[in-house]
Design an enzyme around this catalytic site. Structure first.
Site, PDB file in Angstrom:
ATOM      1  N   TYR A 173       0.953  -1.104   0.134  1.00 30.02           N
ATOM      2  CA  TYR A 173      -0.057   0.011   0.127  1.00 30.02           C
ATOM      3  C   TYR A 173       0.728   1.405  -0.165  1.00 30.02           C
ATOM      4  CZ  TYR A 173      -3.587   3.283   1.613  1.00 30.02           C
ATOM      5  OH  TYR A 173      -4.497   4.278   1.701  1.00 30.02           O
ATOM      6  N   LYS A 177       1.207   4.089  -2.882  1.00 30.21           N
ATOM      7  CA  LYS A 177       1.017   5.424  -2.749  1.00 30.21           C
ATOM      8  C   LYS A 177       2.187   6.432  -2.866  1.00 30.21           C
ATOM      9  CE  LYS A 177      -3.504   5.201  -1.848  1.00 30.21           C
ATOM     10  NZ  LYS A 177      -4.530   5.810  -2.545  1.00 30.21           N
TER      11      LYS A 177
END
Length: 310
Positions: A173, A177
Protein backbone atom coordinates in the site's frame (compact mmCIF):
# COMPACT_ATOMS: atom_id res chain seq x y z
CA UNK A 1 -26.66 30.10 -10.00
CA UNK A 2 -23.82 28.67 -12.09
CA UNK A 3 -21.46 26.31 -10.26
CA UNK A 4 -17.68 26.52 -10.31
CA UNK A 5 -17.46 23.45 -12.55
CA UNK A 6 -20.34 24.03 -14.93
CA UNK A 7 -19.65 22.33 -18.25
CA UNK A 8 -16.90 20.07 -16.92
CA UNK A 9 -16.94 16.29 -17.12
CA UNK A 10 -15.25 14.20 -14.43
CA UNK A 11 -14.29 10.63 -13.64
CA UNK A 12 -13.88 9.66 -9.99
CA UNK A 13 -12.65 6.15 -9.25
CA UNK A 14 -13.73 4.44 -6.07
CA UNK A 15 -16.63 6.89 -5.96
CA UNK A 16 -19.29 4.50 -4.69
CA UNK A 17 -18.38 4.99 -1.04
CA UNK A 18 -16.34 7.06 1.40
CA UNK A 19 -13.98 9.77 0.19
CA UNK A 20 -14.63 9.04 -3.47
CA UNK A 21 -18.36 9.44 -3.06
CA UNK A 22 -17.92 12.68 -1.13
CA UNK A 23 -15.73 14.00 -3.97
CA UNK A 24 -18.29 12.98 -6.59
CA UNK A 25 -21.06 14.70 -4.62
CA UNK A 26 -19.03 17.91 -4.33
CA UNK A 27 -18.19 17.98 -8.04
CA UNK A 28 -21.83 17.44 -9.04
CA UNK A 29 -22.91 20.16 -6.60
CA UNK A 30 -20.64 22.59 -8.48
CA UNK A 31 -22.13 21.71 -11.85
CA UNK A 32 -19.84 18.96 -13.13
CA UNK A 33 -21.07 15.77 -14.75
CA UNK A 34 -19.48 12.77 -13.08
CA UNK A 35 -18.88 9.12 -13.85
CA UNK A 36 -18.91 7.09 -10.64
CA UNK A 37 -16.29 4.43 -11.45
CA UNK A 38 -16.44 1.70 -8.81
CA UNK A 39 -16.60 -2.07 -9.14
CA UNK A 40 -17.91 -2.38 -5.59
CA UNK A 41 -15.13 -4.65 -4.34
CA UNK A 42 -14.24 -5.18 -0.70
CA UNK A 43 -11.34 -3.28 0.87
CA UNK A 44 -9.18 -6.26 -0.15
CA UNK A 45 -10.29 -5.92 -3.77
CA UNK A 46 -12.56 -8.96 -3.77
CA UNK A 47 -16.26 -9.72 -4.33
CA UNK A 48 -17.24 -6.88 -6.64
CA UNK A 49 -20.78 -5.53 -6.46
CA UNK A 50 -22.03 -3.35 -9.36
CA UNK A 51 -24.89 -2.06 -7.22
CA UNK A 52 -22.44 0.14 -5.30
CA UNK A 53 -21.71 2.44 -8.26
CA UNK A 54 -25.26 2.30 -9.58
CA UNK A 55 -26.81 3.32 -6.28
CA UNK A 56 -24.30 6.16 -5.82
CA UNK A 57 -24.91 7.48 -9.34
CA UNK A 58 -28.67 7.29 -8.85
CA UNK A 59 -28.40 9.27 -5.63
CA UNK A 60 -26.31 11.94 -7.38
CA UNK A 61 -28.99 12.51 -10.00
CA UNK A 62 -29.09 13.13 -13.73
CA UNK A 63 -25.53 14.45 -13.93
CA UNK A 64 -23.99 11.17 -12.79
CA UNK A 65 -23.44 7.82 -14.48
CA UNK A 66 -22.17 4.52 -13.11
CA UNK A 67 -19.21 2.51 -14.41
CA UNK A 68 -18.93 -0.84 -12.69
CA UNK A 69 -15.72 -2.42 -13.99
CA UNK A 70 -12.25 -2.27 -12.42
CA UNK A 71 -10.04 0.28 -14.16
CA UNK A 72 -6.93 -1.76 -13.43
CA UNK A 73 -6.31 -2.53 -17.11
CA UNK A 74 -5.44 -0.21 -20.02
CA UNK A 75 -8.38 -1.34 -22.13
CA UNK A 76 -10.98 -0.71 -19.46
CA UNK A 77 -9.47 2.70 -18.64
CA UNK A 78 -9.86 3.68 -22.29
CA UNK A 79 -13.46 2.43 -22.29
CA UNK A 80 -14.14 4.67 -19.31
CA UNK A 81 -12.69 7.74 -21.01
CA UNK A 82 -14.57 6.93 -24.21
CA UNK A 83 -17.75 6.72 -22.17
CA UNK A 84 -17.17 10.19 -20.74
CA UNK A 85 -16.56 11.64 -24.19
CA UNK A 86 -19.64 9.94 -25.66
CA UNK A 87 -22.02 10.74 -22.80
CA UNK A 88 -20.69 14.11 -21.63
CA UNK A 89 -18.88 15.48 -24.68
CA UNK A 90 -15.40 15.35 -23.18
CA UNK A 91 -13.33 14.68 -20.08
CA UNK A 92 -11.85 17.43 -17.92
CA UNK A 93 -11.29 16.04 -14.43
CA UNK A 94 -9.72 12.78 -13.30
CA UNK A 95 -9.71 11.83 -9.61
CA UNK A 96 -7.80 8.63 -8.90
CA UNK A 97 -9.17 7.54 -5.55
CA UNK A 98 -9.75 3.77 -5.83
CA UNK A 99 -7.48 1.66 -3.61
CA UNK A 100 -7.32 -1.71 -1.90
CA UNK A 101 -5.44 -3.02 1.13
CA UNK A 102 -3.73 -6.38 1.62
CA UNK A 103 -1.47 -5.79 4.58
CA UNK A 104 1.30 -8.06 5.83
CA UNK A 105 4.82 -7.71 7.16
CA UNK A 106 7.37 -7.89 4.34
CA UNK A 107 8.65 -11.26 5.56
CA UNK A 108 5.14 -12.77 5.42
CA UNK A 109 3.57 -11.00 2.43
CA UNK A 110 2.28 -12.94 -0.55
CA UNK A 111 3.78 -11.56 -3.81
CA UNK A 112 0.37 -12.02 -5.44
CA UNK A 113 -1.11 -9.57 -2.95
CA UNK A 114 1.70 -7.12 -3.74
CA UNK A 115 0.87 -7.35 -7.45
CA UNK A 116 -2.85 -6.82 -6.86
CA UNK A 117 -2.31 -3.72 -4.71
CA UNK A 118 0.19 -2.15 -7.10
CA UNK A 119 -2.10 -2.86 -10.06
CA UNK A 120 -5.18 -1.35 -8.40
CA UNK A 121 -3.62 1.55 -6.49
CA UNK A 122 -0.92 2.67 -8.92
CA UNK A 123 -1.12 1.09 -12.37
CA UNK A 124 -4.85 1.84 -12.70
CA UNK A 125 -4.15 5.52 -12.05
CA UNK A 126 -1.53 5.55 -14.80
CA UNK A 127 -3.84 3.78 -17.21
CA UNK A 128 -6.57 6.36 -16.65
CA UNK A 129 -4.22 9.35 -16.88
CA UNK A 130 -2.66 7.86 -20.00
CA UNK A 131 -6.07 7.42 -21.65
CA UNK A 132 -7.49 10.78 -20.60
CA UNK A 133 -4.55 13.15 -20.99
CA UNK A 134 -4.32 12.76 -24.76
CA UNK A 135 -8.03 13.52 -25.05
CA UNK A 136 -7.59 16.57 -22.81
CA UNK A 137 -4.76 17.88 -24.98
CA UNK A 138 -6.84 17.44 -28.12
CA UNK A 139 -9.74 19.25 -26.44
CA UNK A 140 -7.45 22.20 -25.81
CA UNK A 141 -6.52 22.36 -29.48
CA UNK A 142 -10.21 22.16 -30.40
CA UNK A 143 -11.13 25.12 -28.19
CA UNK A 144 -12.97 23.33 -25.39
CA UNK A 145 -13.34 25.69 -22.47
CA UNK A 146 -13.06 28.89 -24.48
CA UNK A 147 -10.71 30.86 -26.67
CA UNK A 148 -8.21 31.67 -23.91
CA UNK A 149 -6.77 28.16 -23.88
CA UNK A 150 -7.79 24.93 -22.25
CA UNK A 151 -7.38 25.28 -18.50
CA UNK A 152 -10.12 22.88 -17.50
CA UNK A 153 -7.85 19.86 -17.27
CA UNK A 154 -7.38 18.63 -13.71
CA UNK A 155 -5.83 15.45 -12.33
CA UNK A 156 -6.04 14.75 -8.60
CA UNK A 157 -4.45 11.63 -7.17
CA UNK A 158 -5.50 10.54 -3.69
CA UNK A 159 -2.34 9.36 -1.97
CA UNK A 160 -1.67 8.52 1.69
CA UNK A 161 0.58 9.54 4.54
CA UNK A 162 1.53 5.84 4.66
CA UNK A 163 3.35 6.40 1.37
CA UNK A 164 5.25 9.34 2.88
CA UNK A 165 6.05 8.08 6.38
CA UNK A 166 5.52 4.34 6.06
CA UNK A 167 3.40 2.16 8.29
CA UNK A 168 3.90 -1.28 9.77
CA UNK A 169 2.81 -4.09 7.47
CA UNK A 170 1.87 -1.83 4.56
CA UNK A 171 4.71 -2.43 2.10
CA UNK A 172 2.42 -2.78 -0.92
CA UNK A 173 0.00 0.00 0.00
CA UNK A 174 2.72 2.47 0.98
CA UNK A 175 4.78 1.68 -2.12
CA UNK A 176 1.79 2.20 -4.39
CA UNK A 177 0.89 5.51 -2.77
CA UNK A 178 4.49 6.73 -2.86
CA UNK A 179 4.62 5.76 -6.53
CA UNK A 180 1.36 7.62 -7.13
CA UNK A 181 2.98 10.81 -5.90
CA UNK A 182 5.88 10.25 -8.31
CA UNK A 183 3.34 9.81 -11.09
CA UNK A 184 1.69 13.06 -10.03
CA UNK A 185 4.95 15.00 -10.35
CA UNK A 186 5.70 13.64 -13.81
CA UNK A 187 2.14 14.19 -15.02
CA UNK A 188 2.33 17.81 -13.82
CA UNK A 189 5.54 18.30 -15.79
CA UNK A 190 4.40 16.47 -18.94
CA UNK A 191 1.08 18.32 -19.10
CA UNK A 192 2.10 21.81 -18.00
CA UNK A 193 2.27 23.20 -21.54
CA UNK A 194 -1.28 21.96 -22.14
CA UNK A 195 -2.45 23.86 -19.01
CA UNK A 196 -3.49 20.61 -17.33
CA UNK A 197 -2.69 20.41 -13.64
CA UNK A 198 -1.84 17.36 -11.53
CA UNK A 199 -1.77 17.32 -7.74
CA UNK A 200 -1.74 14.76 -4.94
CA UNK A 201 -3.90 14.87 -1.83
CA UNK A 202 -3.26 12.82 1.31
CA UNK A 203 -6.58 12.55 3.17
CA UNK A 204 -7.32 12.03 6.83
CA UNK A 205 -10.97 11.05 7.18
CA UNK A 206 -13.33 8.32 8.26
CA UNK A 207 -13.34 5.57 5.62
CA UNK A 208 -13.67 1.80 5.42
CA UNK A 209 -9.93 1.71 6.19
CA UNK A 210 -10.26 3.53 9.50
CA UNK A 211 -13.36 1.51 10.39
CA UNK A 212 -11.43 -1.78 10.19
CA UNK A 213 -8.37 -0.66 12.15
CA UNK A 214 -7.79 -3.07 15.03
CA UNK A 215 -5.76 -1.06 17.57
CA UNK A 216 -2.79 -2.94 19.01
CA UNK A 217 -2.05 -0.33 21.69
CA UNK A 218 -3.45 2.81 23.28
CA UNK A 219 -1.76 5.10 20.75
CA UNK A 220 -3.45 3.32 17.85
CA UNK A 221 -6.76 3.32 19.70
CA UNK A 222 -6.54 7.08 20.15
CA UNK A 223 -5.57 7.54 16.50
CA UNK A 224 -8.63 5.60 15.36
CA UNK A 225 -10.95 7.54 17.66
CA UNK A 226 -9.67 10.82 16.23
CA UNK A 227 -9.83 9.61 12.63
CA UNK A 228 -13.46 8.57 13.06
CA UNK A 229 -14.35 12.19 13.88
CA UNK A 230 -13.22 13.55 10.51
CA UNK A 231 -15.75 13.68 7.70
CA UNK A 232 -14.80 12.97 4.08
CA UNK A 233 -16.43 16.24 2.97
CA UNK A 234 -13.31 18.13 4.03
CA UNK A 235 -11.26 16.19 1.47
CA UNK A 236 -13.93 16.75 -1.18
CA UNK A 237 -13.82 20.48 -0.51
CA UNK A 238 -10.08 20.67 -1.26
CA UNK A 239 -10.33 18.46 -4.36
CA UNK A 240 -13.13 20.65 -5.69
CA UNK A 241 -11.02 23.75 -5.11
CA UNK A 242 -8.14 22.20 -7.07
CA UNK A 243 -10.55 21.50 -9.93
CA UNK A 244 -11.96 25.03 -9.94
CA UNK A 245 -10.84 27.78 -12.35
CA UNK A 246 -8.55 29.27 -9.71
CA UNK A 247 -6.96 25.84 -9.27
CA UNK A 248 -4.97 26.35 -12.48
CA UNK A 249 -2.28 28.03 -10.37
CA UNK A 250 -1.64 24.84 -8.36
CA UNK A 251 0.19 21.91 -9.92
CA UNK A 252 2.76 19.31 -8.89
CA UNK A 253 1.92 19.82 -5.22
CA UNK A 254 1.37 17.42 -2.33
CA UNK A 255 -1.38 18.52 0.03
CA UNK A 256 -2.76 17.00 3.22
CA UNK A 257 -6.33 17.41 4.45
CA UNK A 258 -7.13 16.70 8.09
CA UNK A 259 -10.55 18.08 8.86
CA UNK A 260 -10.45 21.85 8.36
CA UNK A 261 -6.66 21.82 8.37
CA UNK A 262 -4.99 21.84 4.96
CA UNK A 263 -1.25 21.53 4.83
CA UNK A 264 1.44 21.51 2.18
CA UNK A 265 3.99 18.71 2.45
CA UNK A 266 7.64 19.38 1.72
CA UNK A 267 9.01 17.30 -1.13
CA UNK A 268 12.30 15.37 -0.97
CA UNK A 269 15.27 17.64 -1.55
CA UNK A 270 18.87 17.39 -0.28
CA UNK A 271 19.18 18.67 3.30
CA UNK A 272 22.88 17.95 3.92
CA UNK A 273 25.93 16.82 1.96
CA UNK A 274 29.11 14.84 2.62
CA UNK A 275 32.24 14.36 0.55
CA UNK A 276 32.73 10.61 0.55
CA UNK A 277 36.02 9.14 1.68
CA UNK A 278 37.23 5.55 1.82
CA UNK A 279 34.53 2.89 2.16
CA UNK A 280 36.15 1.64 5.37
CA UNK A 281 35.23 4.87 7.18
CA UNK A 282 32.28 6.07 5.11
CA UNK A 283 29.58 4.58 7.33
CA UNK A 284 31.05 6.30 10.38
CA UNK A 285 31.29 9.55 8.41
CA UNK A 286 27.66 9.23 7.37
CA UNK A 287 26.57 8.90 10.97
CA UNK A 288 28.84 11.66 12.25
CA UNK A 289 28.11 14.22 9.53
CA UNK A 290 24.64 13.41 8.24
CA UNK A 291 23.26 11.58 11.28
CA UNK A 292 21.73 14.70 12.86
CA UNK A 293 19.62 15.09 9.69
CA UNK A 294 18.48 11.47 9.43
CA UNK A 295 14.73 10.92 9.18
CA UNK A 296 13.34 8.91 12.07
CA UNK A 297 11.24 5.76 11.72
CA UNK A 298 7.94 7.03 13.09
CA UNK A 299 4.84 5.80 11.31
CA UNK A 300 2.12 8.03 9.92
CA UNK A 301 -0.11 7.02 12.83
CA UNK A 302 2.42 8.44 15.27
CA UNK A 303 3.13 11.54 13.21
CA UNK A 304 -0.53 12.65 13.13
CA UNK A 305 -1.73 11.48 16.53
CA UNK A 306 -3.08 14.88 17.59
CA UNK A 307 -6.58 16.31 17.78
CA UNK A 308 -7.91 17.26 14.31
CA UNK A 309 -9.74 20.44 13.43
CA UNK A 310 -13.26 19.23 12.70
Amino acid sequence: MIGLLEGRAAIVTGAGRGIGRAIAEALVAEGAKVIVADNGASIAGEDGDPAVAREAAKALGKNALAFTESVASPGVAKQLVDMAVKQFGGIDIIVNNAAILRDAFVFRADPRDWDAVIRTNLSAAFYLINAASGVMRDQGKAGRGGKDGYDWGRIVNIVSSAGLYGNLGQAAYASAKAGLFGLTRVAAMDLARAQITANAVAPFARTRVTDIIQPANEAQKTYKERALKIGAHHVANVVTALCSPAGKAVTGQLLGVRGREVFLFAQPRPVATLEAGASATLAQDLVATLGPKFTDLITDLEAFNTEPLV
